[in-house]
Design an enzyme around this catalytic site. Structure first.
Site, mmCIF file in Angstrom:
data_model
loop_
_atom_site.group_PDB
_atom_site.id
_atom_site.type_symbol
_atom_site.label_atom_id
_atom_site.label_comp_id
_atom_site.label_asym_id
_atom_site.label_seq_id
_atom_site.Cartn_x
_atom_site.Cartn_y
_atom_site.Cartn_z
ATOM 1 N N LYS A 196 0.085 -0.092 15.107
ATOM 2 C CA LYS A 196 1.471 -0.152 15.578
ATOM 3 C C LYS A 196 1.785 -1.362 16.466
ATOM 4 O O LYS A 196 2.957 -1.647 16.725
ATOM 5 C CB LYS A 196 1.819 1.135 16.345
ATOM 6 C CG LYS A 196 1.956 2.351 15.459
ATOM 7 C CD LYS A 196 3.198 2.247 14.586
ATOM 8 C CE LYS A 196 3.160 3.167 13.406
ATOM 9 N NZ LYS A 196 3.390 2.530 12.110
ATOM 10 N N TYR A 238 3.469 6.501 10.179
ATOM 11 C CA TYR A 238 2.630 5.377 9.741
ATOM 12 C C TYR A 238 3.487 4.276 9.106
ATOM 13 O O TYR A 238 3.322 3.090 9.398
ATOM 14 C CB TYR A 238 1.559 5.854 8.758
ATOM 15 C CG TYR A 238 0.430 4.858 8.587
ATOM 16 C CD1 TYR A 238 -0.776 5.024 9.261
ATOM 17 C CD2 TYR A 238 0.580 3.733 7.768
ATOM 18 C CE1 TYR A 238 -1.806 4.101 9.140
ATOM 19 C CE2 TYR A 238 -0.441 2.800 7.638
ATOM 20 C CZ TYR A 238 -1.637 2.988 8.311
ATOM 21 O OH TYR A 238 -2.649 2.068 8.191
ATOM 22 N N HIS A 252 0.854 -1.197 0.000
ATOM 23 C CA HIS A 252 0.000 0.000 0.000
ATOM 24 C C HIS A 252 0.884 1.239 0.000
ATOM 25 O O HIS A 252 1.695 1.431 0.895
ATOM 26 C CB HIS A 252 -0.913 0.013 1.227
ATOM 27 C CG HIS A 252 -2.121 -0.859 1.062
ATOM 28 N ND1 HIS A 252 -3.328 -0.601 1.670
ATOM 29 C CD2 HIS A 252 -2.315 -1.972 0.322
ATOM 30 C CE1 HIS A 252 -4.210 -1.528 1.322
ATOM 31 N NE2 HIS A 252 -3.612 -2.373 0.505
ATOM 32 N N PRO A 269 -5.429 0.607 18.468
ATOM 33 C CA PRO A 269 -5.115 0.076 17.139
ATOM 34 C C PRO A 269 -5.032 1.119 16.017
ATOM 35 O O PRO A 269 -4.558 0.792 14.926
ATOM 36 C CB PRO A 269 -6.250 -0.906 16.870
ATOM 37 C CG PRO A 269 -7.361 -0.461 17.758
ATOM 38 C CD PRO A 269 -6.733 0.143 18.951
ATOM 39 N N TYR A 304 -9.617 5.663 6.884
ATOM 40 C CA TYR A 304 -9.882 6.033 8.283
ATOM 41 C C TYR A 304 -10.929 7.141 8.253
ATOM 42 O O TYR A 304 -10.705 8.177 7.620
ATOM 43 C CB TYR A 304 -8.617 6.548 8.952
ATOM 44 C CG TYR A 304 -7.556 5.487 9.196
ATOM 45 C CD1 TYR A 304 -7.444 4.864 10.431
ATOM 46 C CD2 TYR A 304 -6.668 5.111 8.190
ATOM 47 C CE1 TYR A 304 -6.473 3.893 10.666
ATOM 48 C CE2 TYR A 304 -5.695 4.136 8.416
ATOM 49 C CZ TYR A 304 -5.608 3.537 9.655
ATOM 50 O OH TYR A 304 -4.650 2.576 9.882
HETATM 51 C C1 PHB Z 1 -6.732 -4.069 10.489
HETATM 52 O O1 PHB Z 1 -6.653 -4.375 9.300
HETATM 53 O O2 PHB Z 1 -7.195 -4.843 11.326
HETATM 54 C C2 PHB Z 1 -6.255 -2.733 10.922
HETATM 55 C C3 PHB Z 1 -5.636 -1.916 9.998
HETATM 56 C C4 PHB Z 1 -5.200 -0.657 10.374
HETATM 57 C C5 PHB Z 1 -5.396 -0.226 11.657
HETATM 58 C C6 PHB Z 1 -5.995 -1.056 12.596
HETATM 59 C C7 PHB Z 1 -6.428 -2.311 12.227
HETATM 60 O O3 PHB Z 1 -4.989 1.015 12.017
#
Ligand code: PHB
Ligand code: APR
Length: 390
Positions: A297, A385, A73, A293, A201
């Site tokens: 990280k 990130y 990505h 989450p 997000y």
């Molecule tokens: C996930 O794919 O479970 C996931 C991805 C990004 C995040 C948190 C969880 O920031």
């Protein structure tokens, strides 16, 4: 009484990765895990790997499937006030992340350990650690009803937040720092194509949402929810409706619904325990720290801890030098605190805080407005990130 160089407590990603790396260095380990392999593989967690974690999987000789199936990505989207803003990792930092589920990481590491013949004792009960401040600490446990004792040079406490390792450090030495957030994440996994090629997000007036994925045919979605919510009250249909409602207009018709394969609620917490070393015990991963989450990280921090510990143990066994082990806690914690800051910042910026004072709401809006107006601010997000250097 058995004897080994390093006992690793916990066969989550931290313990298994450390075990494989030490195996490649010819350092003998035993892993003790209180659960069964199926139980360990049943836990669904985030799925975004920084380059550092990718590189460690390669060094551990466990990257074949990850390199084939992982999805690169180059950016991610943030949706605020109905507007999509793309953070272009490649342009801003020259690097990318790899989407590959933690369950798959764990499975690959387990398979490699089995192939190597190195011992993992699953369903090891009542693990206890003693003589941590002596040169030969002892680990006791029960397996198949038989009490066993192992002596070793070092213990790696990779047994997660609820493990025994951190609790074995005397209370007057251990200092903990914690923030508990007033909401949780309700997650749903389904065998449906993801709504977008990249993660989204979403900061929405009715709560945060995240569109993620495990593959081109498996989606992982999350909704911010109250801490008192019950899974039984969330039918798949209710989840899909609430998610669709929070999606940008451009994506609402693209959402493919399907039956959930897994649905769970997780609370959000920031937590750090210091120091990460006591005598011959070294904590790594969730045993020492938890991040919310947002930003994915958790696994990546476990990987950087494991890297510092692996190098310290290699220096000790191959070069007779203890400098790397002496520096472990300091190096690991310096990186941990930066990731704690980033995860806390992402969480604070993107969620709805119940009863938040008007001033804080204005700060949140200003933070987001500044972020999208400044290449420097977007670069700061992107470089955290994709992962700060080890
Ligand atoms: C996930 O794919 O479970 C996931 C991805 C990004 C995040 C948190 C969880 O920031
Ligand atoms: N004895 C033996 N094993 C134990 C004990 C104990 N007393 N207590 C816990 N364990 C095991 C757990 O069953 C689990 O399999 O330790 C393992 C810890 O694994 P994780 O909780 O996954 O922690 P870690 O390996 O540090 O993972 C770091 O992965 O799971 C995510 O949220 C986590 O993203 C973070 C990253």
């Amino acid at each position: 009484m058995k004897s080994v160089s390093v006992v690793i407590i916990g066969a989550g990603p931290a313990g298994l990765l450390l075990g494989q790396l030490l195996q490649t260095s010819g350092i003998e380990t035993v892993i003790l895990e209180q659960r069964s392999p199926d139980y360990v593989l049943g836990r669904i967690r985030a799925g975004v790997l920084e380059q550092g974690a990718v590189s460690l999987m390669r060094q551990a000789g466990c990257s074949e499937r990850m390199d084939k199936e992982g999805i690169v990505h180059h950016g991610t989207a943030l949706m605020v006030d109905g507007q999509m803003h793309r953070i272009d990792f490649q342009d801003l930092t020259g690097t990318s992340v790899l989407v590959y589920g933690q369950t798959e990481v764990t499975r690959d590491l387990m398979d490699a350990r089995t192939a190597s013949g190195a011992p993992t004792l699953y369903e090891a009960e009542d693990v206890s650690l003693s003589d941590l401040d002596s040169p030969r600490p002892t680990v006791r446990f029960r397996k198949d009803g038989i009490e066993q004792t192992i002596t070793c040079d070092f213990i790696a406490g990779c047994d997660g937040f609820h493990g025994v390792s951190r609790r074995s450090i005397p209370a007057h030495i251990l200092k903990t720092y914690e923030r508990v957030y007033p909401f949780g994440w309700l997650g749903l996994l389904s065998d449906t194509p993801p709504v977008d090629d990249e993660l989204i997000y979403i900061n929405h007036p009715r709560g945060f949402a995240l569109c993620s994925m495990r593959s081109h045919s498996r989606s992982r979605y999350y909704l911010q929810c109250g801490l008192d919510e019950k899974i039984k009250d969330w039918s798949d249909e209710r989840f899909w409706d609430a998610l669709q409602d929070r999606l940008p207009a451009s994506h609402q018709d693209r959402l493919v619904r399907g039956p959930s394969i897994e649905k769970s609620i997780a609370p959000l917490r920031s937590f750090v325990a210091e120091p990460m070393r006591y005598g011959q015990l070294f904590l790594a991963g969730d045993a020492a720290h938890i991040v919310p989450p947002t930003g994915a990280k958790g696994l990546n921090l476990a990987a950087s801890d494991v890297y510092y510990l692996w190098k310290g143990l290699e220096d000790f066994y191959h070069h007779g030098q203890s400098g790397g082990l002496e520096a472990y806690a300091g190096k690991a914690l310096a990186r941990v605190w930066k990731a704690e800051r980033f995860s806390w910042w992402m969480t604070t910026m993107l969620h709805q805080f119940p009863g938040q004072p008007a001033f804080e709401s204005k700060m949140q809006q200003a933070e987001l407005a500044y972020l999208f107006s400044s290449r420097a601010a977007m670069t700061a997000l992107a470089e955290n990130y994709v992962g700060l250097p080890y």
